[in-house]
Design an enzyme around this catalytic site. Structure first.
Site, PDB file in Angstrom:
ATOM      1  N   GLY A 289       0.810  -1.204   0.000  1.00 35.47           N
ATOM      2  CA  GLY A 289       0.000   0.000   0.000  1.00 35.47           C
ATOM      3  C   GLY A 289       0.847   1.259   0.000  1.00 35.47           C
TER       4      GLY A 289
ATOM      5  CG  ASP B 240      -9.292  -1.042   1.834  1.00 32.96           C
ATOM      6  OD1 ASP B 240     -10.141  -1.950   1.922  1.00 32.96           O
ATOM      7  OD2 ASP B 240      -8.561  -0.697   2.775  1.00 32.96           O
TER       8      ASP B 240
ATOM      9  CG  HIS C  51     -23.655 -23.508 -24.669  1.00 32.86           C
ATOM     10  ND1 HIS C  51     -23.219 -24.374 -25.648  1.00 32.86           N
ATOM     11  CD2 HIS C  51     -24.264 -22.485 -25.315  1.00 32.86           C
ATOM     12  CE1 HIS C  51     -23.571 -23.901 -26.839  1.00 32.86           C
ATOM     13  NE2 HIS C  51     -24.198 -22.763 -26.665  1.00 32.86           N
TER      14      HIS C  51
END
Length: 762
Positions: A118, A166, A668
């Protein structure tokens, strides 16, 4: 081009060393970044070291700093958290600790560091870089290193990657881990919804985000929450009454549940905390509803990373290595950020300072400034929430409002089903209703329009659409030219349709183009029309991403993860997987990179039998090493001669006595499942924007009691180009379209193809 140029010159990293560490809170996708840094560094000729336990490992040195080999990072792509550990380190905050760290790095010849964390972790790395010269001088004075070492390792290069669930770092559209956290949150909300409906309860969910409301905001949009609390947009005084009125109103329209999302850092306009318990007490006291609290906590950090975070970590990690090896002593510290669909380098401290400014703005109660500093992505989400949030006001007043505007907006799905279509329909319907327009839905695409398969929709009709997969309205690939323009024109006139919102894939775009061209001969077709791309193939021109492609990508990745487990258990086994996508190789390429495939064959990149033989030789060599498994992806229409069966048989034959081969056609199942958080959010925003565009066109093109819109931009496609949502006339997109193969002529993701080969060790 940059990748090819860097990798083709093996000297770019020769004689140089790179170290990577993770610091602060962990986030899903960090391992993908670590893997990419190691493999890109080795490919460029550099030594790459792993620093275990973050800054603490850098300070302690010894076995905490180890050289990584190619195989050391195999099998970590799909793992959550960080395999090299992360720890808070008080020692590094002191100069003496940084001195020890510098000594440990110089001893190993490391002068290039990639920090994943961070803003606090990245700020510490930049401080370390600024002090580097003085730290070396002190080490020389203490006799711990020589003057020769000081001269050789005179400067330190730093590049940061932001790992944070965050999404609270300014300067990047997304941080590593945020998308995966949204997956965990939305999974929990979906699970809670079923029990809430059964007992007609209200639920208050608390999500992480001490200083940033991104998770709460996007969750609110993706799940259709009744109310959200975030620090950047606090409620005004008297919010208790307003919130309860909205919840009560939702109940009056038949809703059996209420969902309120609270960010852990939520505050009111005076800066006072708003807790989950307080919100619950307000609901219980004023509405007498059975209300429960769920605090999700660290479950948001856990689990396998989403396809998006794997791709983000991989691309950012590769770019970080190039940034380090291209750096000079005058190069500032960079952070690798996401700008639209591009990994770019941005000055680190500019972003850190901007991030700190958000905190200051919140402390000073300047909430508009805080929201603006968060960036365009956050603002876009907030703006749509405000508009959609206002839509639950008194519906009785709205009933009279509707009568004032006798305009009908048709909403339809066209093409193959795609996850997120229903969320788009819900958003479009409610936007039209709130603004006083009638919302009518068309079942089964253009064919349903020609056959008058039309129904009026109310607010309640789309109550449970947001989390539903497939297409509730029904969808077909039939084009208007196959249905008959005269029949379509007749129904438009009969139903008094004044505008069309078409949500679908290539056929939606192609059909809109046909309608625009036919409108010269059919005056009733001269109405505004907007196409919202929705297809897992992501093959619509004019947009970088389509609704449903993210869900399809995650579906393929989850299957690949399971298959790799099987291959690892049986040893010496290769799987050939066929993906959907028609002639478009987006799904095969991106899922191949996100799942760690050895090769991905696509139509856009021609391949020969020699290429197949080269890939087989690569796998034979790989099986002699530590990792004894193989994964090959093939787009369903990659080559009409080299079919999936042919590739399987060739690999099986040529791999005899070295590895065996199995084949899986995913089919699919890639279209099924609930939409991912990204697709829900993207669908909600796109459809709302499309509806507002239609409303504006109608109001500006009223002629008597009719709407006549025949201008060049009357039929458009709403697409994401880089970071912008653009309304583009469909006629302008003809030159950019390969109609024969139903793909765009130019596709942005092709530039990522070399990275797929690099990560596979070619």
């Amino acid at each position: 081009r940059k990748l090819r140029k860097s990798v083709s010159s093996p000297l770019i990293g020769s004689g140089r060393s790179i170290a990577v560490f993770t610091s602060g809170g962990d986030s899903q996708g960090m391992n993908a970044a670590v893997r990419a840094i190691v493999r890109m560094g080795i490919t460029c000729g550099a030594k790459v070291y792993l620093i275990n336990e973050g800054y603490q490992g850098m300070v302690d040195g010894g076995e905490n700093i180890v050289e990584a080999s190619w195989d050391d990072v195999s099998g970590i792509l799909q793992m959550g958290g960080t395999v090299i550990g992360s720890a808070r380190c008080k020692d590094f905050r002191e100069r003496q600790g940084r001195l020890k760290a510098a000594f440990n790095l110089v001893t190993l010849g490391i002068t290039n560091i990639c920090a994943i964390g961070g803003d606090g972790s990245l700020t510490g790395a930049n401080l370390f870089r600024e002090e580097w010269s003085s730290l070396l001088e002190e080490l020389v004075a203490d006799g711990k290193i020589s003057g020769e070492q000081m001269a050789k390792y005179s400067h330190l290069n730093i590049v940061g990657l932001v790992g944070s669930i965050d999404n609270d770092f300014c300067g990047t559209d997304m941080t590593i881990g945020a998308d995966s956290a949204l997956h965990r949150i939305v999974e929990c909300v979906d699970a809670i919804t079923t029990t809430a409906v059964s007992h007609q309860r209200a639920f208050v969910l608390e999500v992480m985000g001490r200083h940033c409301g991104y998770l709460a905001l996007v969750t609110g949009l993706a799940c259709g929450a009744d109310w959200i609390f975030i620090p950047e947009h606090p409620p005004a005084d008297g919010w208790e009454e307003k919130m309860c009125a909205k919840l009560e109103n939702a109940r009056s329209w038949g809703n059996r549940l209420n969902v309120v999302i609270v960010s852990e850092g939520a505050i009111d306009s005076h800066g006072n905390p708003i807790t989950s318990q307080h919100v619950k007490d307000v609901i219980c006291k004023r509405l007498d509803l059975d209300t429960r609290i769920t605090v999700l906590g660290h479950v948001q950090r856990g689990g396998s990373p989403s396809a998006f975070d794997r791709l983000l970590g991989t691309r950012m990690g590769a770019e970080a290595v190039l940034a380090l090896l291209e750096a000079t002593p005058d190069t500032p510290a960079y952070v690798v950020s996401l700008d639209g669909n591009q990994a770019v380098r941005v000055p680190l401290m500019e972003c850190v300072e901007k991030t700190k400014e958000v905190g200051k703005a919140l402390a000073e109660k300047d909430f508009n400034k805080a929201a603006n500093l968060r960036g365009r992505t956050f603002l876009g989400n907030l703006e749509i929430y405000k508009k959609l949030g206002a839509m639950s006001k008194a519906m009785k007043d709205q009933a009279a409002h509707i009568l004032e505007k006798p305009y009908n907006i048709a909403i339809m799905n066209v093409g193959a089903p795609a996850a997120g279509m229903n969320a788009a329909v819900r958003s479009a319907v409610r936007t039209c209703l709130y603004n006083g327009y009638k919302a009518i839905v068309v079942h089964n695409g253009y064919e349903g329009l020609a056959n008058d398969m039309i129904e009026n929709y109310t607010w309640k009709c789309v109550a449970n659409f947001v989390a539903a997969g497939g297409s509730i309205l029904g969808t077909k690939r039939t084009l208007p030219s196959q249905c008959g323009f005269d029949k379509i024109s007749e129904v438009i006139k009969k139903r008094n349709i004044h505008g069309i919102i078409c949500i679908g894939g290539f056929e939606a775009y192609h059909g809109a183009l046909e309608i625009k061209e036919a409108s010269q001969n059919y005056p009733d077709l001269q109405i505004p029309m907007v196409v919202v791309p929705a297809t897992l193939s992501n093959n619509v021109p004019g947009t970088d991403l389509s609704i449903g492609s993210d869900t399809g990508l995650n579906s393929v990745c989850e299957t690949c993860d399971r298959i790799k487990m099987s291959a690892s258990g049986t040893k010496r086994r290769t799987f050939v997987l066929e993906t959907m996508g028609g002639y478009c190789g987006y799904l095969a390429t991106m899922s191949g990179l996100a799942a760690g495939a050895d090769a991905a064959y696509i139509f856009e990149e021609e391949f020969t039998i020699k290429d197949l033989q080269k890939n087989i030789s690569h796998l034979r060599s790989k099986m002699q090493g530590k990792i004894q498994r193989g994964l090959i992806l093939r787009n369903e229409k990659a080559n009409e001669n080299f079919s999936t069966d042919f590739v399987h048989r060739l690999y099986a034959e040529e791999g005899k006595n070295v590895f065996d081969c199995r084949v899986n056609v995913l089919g699919h199942m890639q279209q099924g499942g609930v939409p991912s958080p990204f697709d829900r959010n993207y669908a909600t925003k796109s459809a709302a924007k499309a509806a507002f565009w239609i409303l504006d066109k109608i109001s500006n093109n009223v002629v008597g009691d009719k709407v006549v819109c025949s201008s060049h931009d009357s039929v458009v496609l709403l697409g994401m180009k880089r970071r912008q949502m653009l309304f583009q006339p469909v006629e302008d997109l003809k030159e950019a379209t390969d109609f024969k193969h139903r793909i765009p002529v130019q596709q942005w993701w092709m530039q990522i193809r070399p990275l797929l080969r690099i990560m596979a060790h070619y």
